[in-house]
Design an enzyme around this catalytic site. Structure first.
Site, PDB file in Angstrom:
ATOM      1  N   TYR A  84     -63.232  73.189 -48.423  1.00 21.76           N
ATOM      2  CA  TYR A  84     -64.482  72.999 -47.687  1.00 21.76           C
ATOM      3  C   TYR A  84     -64.214  73.284 -46.220  1.00 21.76           C
ATOM      4  O   TYR A  84     -63.222  72.810 -45.656  1.00 21.76           O
ATOM      5  CB  TYR A  84     -64.976  71.559 -47.862  1.00 21.76           C
ATOM      6  N   ASP A 110     -57.610  75.818 -41.476  1.00 24.25           N
ATOM      7  CA  ASP A 110     -58.615  74.799 -41.192  1.00 24.25           C
ATOM      8  C   ASP A 110     -57.916  73.444 -41.281  1.00 24.25           C
ATOM      9  O   ASP A 110     -57.708  72.908 -42.358  1.00 24.25           O
ATOM     10  CB  ASP A 110     -59.763  74.888 -42.207  1.00 24.25           C
ATOM     11  N   LYS A 127     -62.365  66.056 -36.654  1.00 22.55           N
ATOM     12  CA  LYS A 127     -62.099  64.681 -37.072  1.00 22.55           C
ATOM     13  C   LYS A 127     -61.238  63.892 -36.056  1.00 22.55           C
ATOM     14  O   LYS A 127     -61.773  63.433 -35.067  1.00 22.55           O
ATOM     15  CB  LYS A 127     -61.552  64.662 -38.492  1.00 22.55           C
TER      16      LYS A 127
HETATM   17  C1  LIG Z   1     -64.799  67.681 -42.558  1.00 22.34           C
HETATM   18  C2  LIG Z   1     -64.311  69.055 -42.644  1.00 22.34           C
HETATM   19  C3  LIG Z   1     -64.982  70.127 -42.032  1.00 22.34           C
HETATM   20  C4  LIG Z   1     -66.320  69.965 -41.394  1.00 22.34           C
HETATM   21  O1  LIG Z   1     -66.276  69.146 -40.272  1.00 22.34           O
HETATM   22  P1  LIG Z   1     -67.650  68.480 -39.760  1.00 22.34           P
HETATM   23  O2  LIG Z   1     -67.245  67.794 -38.511  1.00 22.34           O
HETATM   24  O3  LIG Z   1     -68.095  67.573 -40.849  1.00 22.34           O
HETATM   25  O4  LIG Z   1     -68.605  69.581 -39.528  1.00 22.34           O
HETATM   26  C5  LIG Z   1     -64.379  71.374 -42.049  1.00 22.34           C
HETATM   27  N1  LIG Z   1     -63.214  71.577 -42.657  1.00 22.34           N
HETATM   28  C6  LIG Z   1     -62.547  70.577 -43.268  1.00 22.34           C
HETATM   29  C7  LIG Z   1     -61.229  70.856 -43.886  1.00 22.34           C
HETATM   30  C8  LIG Z   1     -63.094  69.302 -43.307  1.00 22.34           C
HETATM   31  O5  LIG Z   1     -62.452  68.332 -43.964  1.00 22.34           O
END
Ligand SMILES: *Cc1c(COP(=O)(O)O)cnc(C)c1O
Length: 422
Positions: free
Chosen positions: A137, A232, A260
């Site tokens: 994701y 990511d 995060k």
């Molecule tokens: C949470 C998450 C996102 C998205 O971040 P948001 O602040 O919710 O937009 C993108 N990549 C990864 C791996 C994530 O866990």
């Protein structure tokens, strides 16, 4: 009228982010009002031990006193100017130093970070296509919201309504941990592939760990074809180790995305990388990217304080990892004792408990065999014991420095009790 009923009237599904609706565990969500350390309190006064920690940002625990004292001062100093500030420079220096990147741009969410990194990769390479992996994701921007029927499918139907097929046309989905799949796609479309994006430790299909070989070959094959590699690290960044998890694999991606943890609980994301790529960004280069609240002083100061605390106290990572190891060991023992089929995947402090029969779990294909109904029952059982885990099977357990070995022992006692009743 319950708060949830009130919420549903005015907020779609009653929540501002879908997983909070507790849909996959077939429950109405509690509504929360305060938190301290590892204890969350809902609006009825009920308390829960928190294993979500806001999906990662609260790595130091909720309401850390010295940070909160400082935050009050930061509020008084000014929340946002929409103009350059010294703290942005300080944060960028801290960031580039600790992630071994040349330049960074701050944004307001993980979604923005990955969306912008992809635009930058396309702008820099002059190519259209991107490769992502099934089960990873990367937030909810159009080109990354792709579902795939199988890891070898080339073009995919969007996961969401409202995403034009034309956008998705350029997104190729491969199977996680399957380098042959990636190579086959590169063979076919290599000269039009701008980037490969992945979670270096997958956390959004539950924890799934890539093999060393997969990572090394991924770096090699992307390099050979002028394809940018994007990590990511919105979850992994500063979670399993101080900085980027890439050092564990001994490879360096071209771009990194963070989020995060780095905002200390405020909405922050960042993308960073090599100078020659980052200089393609506006106002220097032709790739447009902007944000009214990007780099706002409040979020930068709180993020900086969390990062500096983590840097100074890297024993925190040892503590997190030790707790995760204890959980892993205990979960496995308890599964054995009760004869309930399941598996634990762990990478350092990140772990997931999967229910179901598995040989190994190394891709979304494997994860799909998980027994989500069993998880839902387990989740409810643990909630009754006072422990709040993610209300969905395909998430990681997020520990914080405020968690203690004693609480981990209690979790394991409850885990056994709840497994016995399943
Ligand atoms: C949470 C998450 C996102 C998205 O971040 P948001 O602040 O919710 O937009 C993108 N990549 C990864 C791996 C994530 O866990």
């Amino acid at each position: 009228m319950s708060l949830y009923d009130r919420a549903k009237k005015v907020i779609p599904g009653g929540v501002n982010s879908p997983v909070r609706a507790f849909g996959s565990v077939h429950m109405e969500p509690p509504f929360f009002q305060e938190a301290k350390g590892i204890v969350l309190k809902d609006t009825t006064g009920k308390e829960y031990i928190d294993f979500i920690t806001s999906w990662g940002p609260m790595i130091l625990g909720h309401g850390q006193e010295d940070l909160m004292e400082k935050a009050k001062r930061y509020l008084e100093e000014g929340i946002t100017f929409g103009l350059p500030t010294e703290i942005e420079v300080e944060m960028a220096e801290l960031f580039t130093r600790t992630t071994h990147t040349d330049m960074v741009r701050m944004v307001n969410s993980g979604t923005e970070a990955t969306m912008s990194a992809i635009r930058l990769a396309r702008g820099y390479t002059g190519r259209n296509k991107i490769i992502k992996f099934e089960g990873c994701y990367h937030g909810h921007s159009d080109s990354l919201l792709v579902k795939s029927g199988s890891g070898t499918l080339t073009y995919n139907a969007p996961t969401s309504l409202g995403v034009p097929e034309d956008t998705i046309r350029h997104t190729i989905v491969c199977e996680y941990n399957n380098i042959e799949d990636v190579k086959a796609q590169i063979e076919k479309y290599g000269s039009d592939i701008a980037c490969v994006i992945l979670e270096p430790i997958a956390g959004n299909m539950g924890v799934v760990v890539p093999t060393d070989k997969f990572m090394k070959e991924l770096r090699k094959v992307t390099e050979e074809h002028g394809i940018l590699l994007i990590f990511d690290e919105v979850i992994t960044g500063f979670r399993t180790t101080f900085g980027s998890v890439s050092k564990d694999f001994g490879i360096t991606p071209d771009l990194f995305c963070f989020g995060k943890i780095i905002g200390g609980g405020l909405p922050v994301g960042a993308f960073a990388g090599k100078r020659e790529i980052m200089e393609y960004l506006s106002p220097l280069g032709g790739v447009y990217q902007a944000g009214t609240l990007s780099g706002n002083p409040l979020a930068m100061k709180m993020g900086r304080d969390v990062l500096l605390t983590l840097e100074k106290h890297q024993e925190i990572y040892t503590h997190l990892e030790e707790m995760a190891m204890t959980l892993e060991k205990g979960f496995i023992e308890n599964l054995k004792l009760t004869g309930i089929p399941g598996k634990v995947n762990r990478y350092k402090s990140m772990l997931s408990l999967f229910f179901g029969e598995f040989e190994e779990i190394k891709s979304y294909e494997d994860v799909k065999a998980a027994d989500t109904e069993m998880y839902a029952k387990y989740f409810k059982g643990m909630l009754e014991e006072g422990f709040l885990f993610a209300p969905a099977q395909f998430e990681a357990i997020f520990l914080s420095n405020a968690h203690t070995n004693e609480v981990i022992e209690k979790v394991l006692d409850s885990n056994l009790k709840v497994l016995r009743k399943l």
